[in-house]
Design an enzyme around this catalytic site. Structure first.
Site, mmCIF file in Angstrom:
data_model
loop_
_atom_site.group_PDB
_atom_site.id
_atom_site.type_symbol
_atom_site.label_atom_id
_atom_site.label_comp_id
_atom_site.label_asym_id
_atom_site.label_seq_id
_atom_site.Cartn_x
_atom_site.Cartn_y
_atom_site.Cartn_z
ATOM 1 N N LYS A 54 32.156 27.763 40.222
ATOM 2 C CA LYS A 54 34.439 27.216 40.302
ATOM 3 C C LYS A 54 33.684 25.497 40.885
ATOM 4 O O LYS A 54 33.562 24.588 40.405
ATOM 5 C CB LYS A 54 34.617 28.155 40.525
ATOM 6 C CG LYS A 54 34.642 29.541 38.958
ATOM 7 C CD LYS A 54 35.663 30.233 39.675
ATOM 8 C CE LYS A 54 35.367 31.205 38.598
ATOM 9 N NZ LYS A 54 35.964 32.768 38.809
ATOM 10 N N GLN A 98 39.071 35.188 44.150
ATOM 11 C CA GLN A 98 38.268 35.547 42.906
ATOM 12 C C GLN A 98 38.414 37.345 43.384
ATOM 13 O O GLN A 98 38.242 37.900 44.799
ATOM 14 C CB GLN A 98 37.395 35.419 43.953
ATOM 15 C CG GLN A 98 35.499 35.760 42.806
ATOM 16 C CD GLN A 98 35.757 35.002 41.777
ATOM 17 O OE1 GLN A 98 35.881 33.366 41.159
ATOM 18 N NE2 GLN A 98 34.990 35.952 40.925
ATOM 19 N N ASP A 121 44.500 31.609 37.301
ATOM 20 C CA ASP A 121 43.991 31.816 36.878
ATOM 21 C C ASP A 121 45.263 32.534 35.487
ATOM 22 O O ASP A 121 44.468 33.114 35.093
ATOM 23 C CB ASP A 121 43.827 32.686 37.712
ATOM 24 C CG ASP A 121 42.275 33.217 37.572
ATOM 25 O OD1 ASP A 121 41.229 32.161 36.767
ATOM 26 O OD2 ASP A 121 41.729 34.430 38.266
#
Ligand code: NAD
Length: 285
Positions: A54, A98, A121
């Site tokens: 990422k 994460q 997200d």
């Protein structure tokens, strides 16, 4: 008959090219690049790998990214405190924690503590609610990437019968909401579905996100269906999906490959979400 291959790399490359132009415009207008902050708790090798990927992807399109590493044994308060600081930091546009979080940490509590306006997200309940209500919000990356692929290859969705195998919060459920918004008739399948194969065979569009290697074979797919394979598994040094590609490719009208299908789109949509959040925050000031 052999299916059209719905490659995701091409779609991702073109979108990343557009994102790099938008990032450059943001820099010109506001004197800094859009910024994504990633929180990594613990040292799970797969999570470390994803976080690294990422960061590199951000750099390639001209986004700033900052990684925050916390030890697996860190207290609940320390994780929440870090998220709070990032929420308040005016330089931060997107926050990603994460998953999975190790041990005792509640993923729900941590994700819901993120400012919904920085939720890169798209997993905060406010964004989930917006998605299901048909209003503007940040969408989860994997299903949003699948929509980009379907649109890029001009797959018709309106009035089509879409069957989704899998009902997770990050793939199956938001996928259904996105397809409903585009007027597909949507069916969810899961571990308790009676006659899964029959349900799958009824699909014009079959989305497979079960996490079971090569589960879906030729007998599961209607001739002429579009098949999207979300699964990703390393088996004998090869990456394969939830669909048995060699047999299904002869049955389907179009199919996403693994690797090179849905995978390249997931991180790309994270970049897209970050750029969008950055502009929204800058304009709101
Ligand atoms: P998950 O384990 O959270 O959910 C799997 C879902 O599939 C569950 O709802 C379960 O009910 C259903 N399921 C499992 N086995 C089944 C079976 N035998 N029959 C019917 N339903 C079954 O998984 P997830 O996070 O949604 O991910 C699904 C797959 O997609 C995994 O292989 C994951 O690695 C992959 N994935 C890939 C990307 C990418 O970017 N390529 C992103 C996210 C997930």
């Amino acid at each position: 008959m052999s299916a059209e291959i719905l490659g995701g790399k091409r779609v991702a490359d073109e979108l990343r090219h557009r994102l790099s132009k938008q990032a450059a415009k943001f820099l010109r207008c506001y004197g800094r690049a859009p910024r994504l902050d990633v929180v990594l708790v613990g040292d799970d090798p797969a999570s470390k790998l994803y976080v690294g990927m990422k960061g590199k992807a951000c750099a390639k399109v001209g986004l700033d990214s900052v990684q925050h590493n916390l030890k697996a044994g860190v207290s609940r308060a320390a994780v929440l405190d870090l998220v709070k600081k990032l929420n308040q930091d005016k330089r931060v546009d997107g926050i990603l924690v994460q998953l999975p979080l190790p041990g005792k940490h509640s993923e729900e509590e941590v994700i819901q503590s993120i400012d919904p306006g920085k939720d890169a997200d798209g997993l905060h309940y406010l964004n989930t609610g917006r998605l299901w209500s048909g209003s503007e919000g940040t969408m989860p990356c994997t299903p949003a990437g699948i929509m980009e692929i379907l649109d890029y290859y001009k797959c018709e969705l309106k009035g089509k019968r879409a069957v989704i195998i899998g009902r997770s919060n990050i793939v199956g459920k938001p996928m259904a909401a996105m397809l409903l918004r585009r007027h597909a008739t949507v069916t969810f399948c899961h571990t308790r579905t009676v006659d899964l194969k029959k349900e799958a065979r009824s699909a014009d569009l079959l989305i497979v996100a079960a996490g079971q290697p090569a589960m879906v074979g030729k007998g599961w797919v209607k001739r002429g269906a579009v098949v999207v394979d979300v699964g990703s598994h390393k088996v004998n040094d090869k990456v394969i999906g939830d669909v048995d590609f060699p047999s299904v490719v002869k049955q389907a009208k179009a199919i996403t490959p693994v690797p090179g299908g849905v995978g390249p789109m997931t991180i790309t949509m994270l970049l897209a979400n970050t750029v969008k959040l950055a502009f929204a925050r800058a304009k709101a000031k």
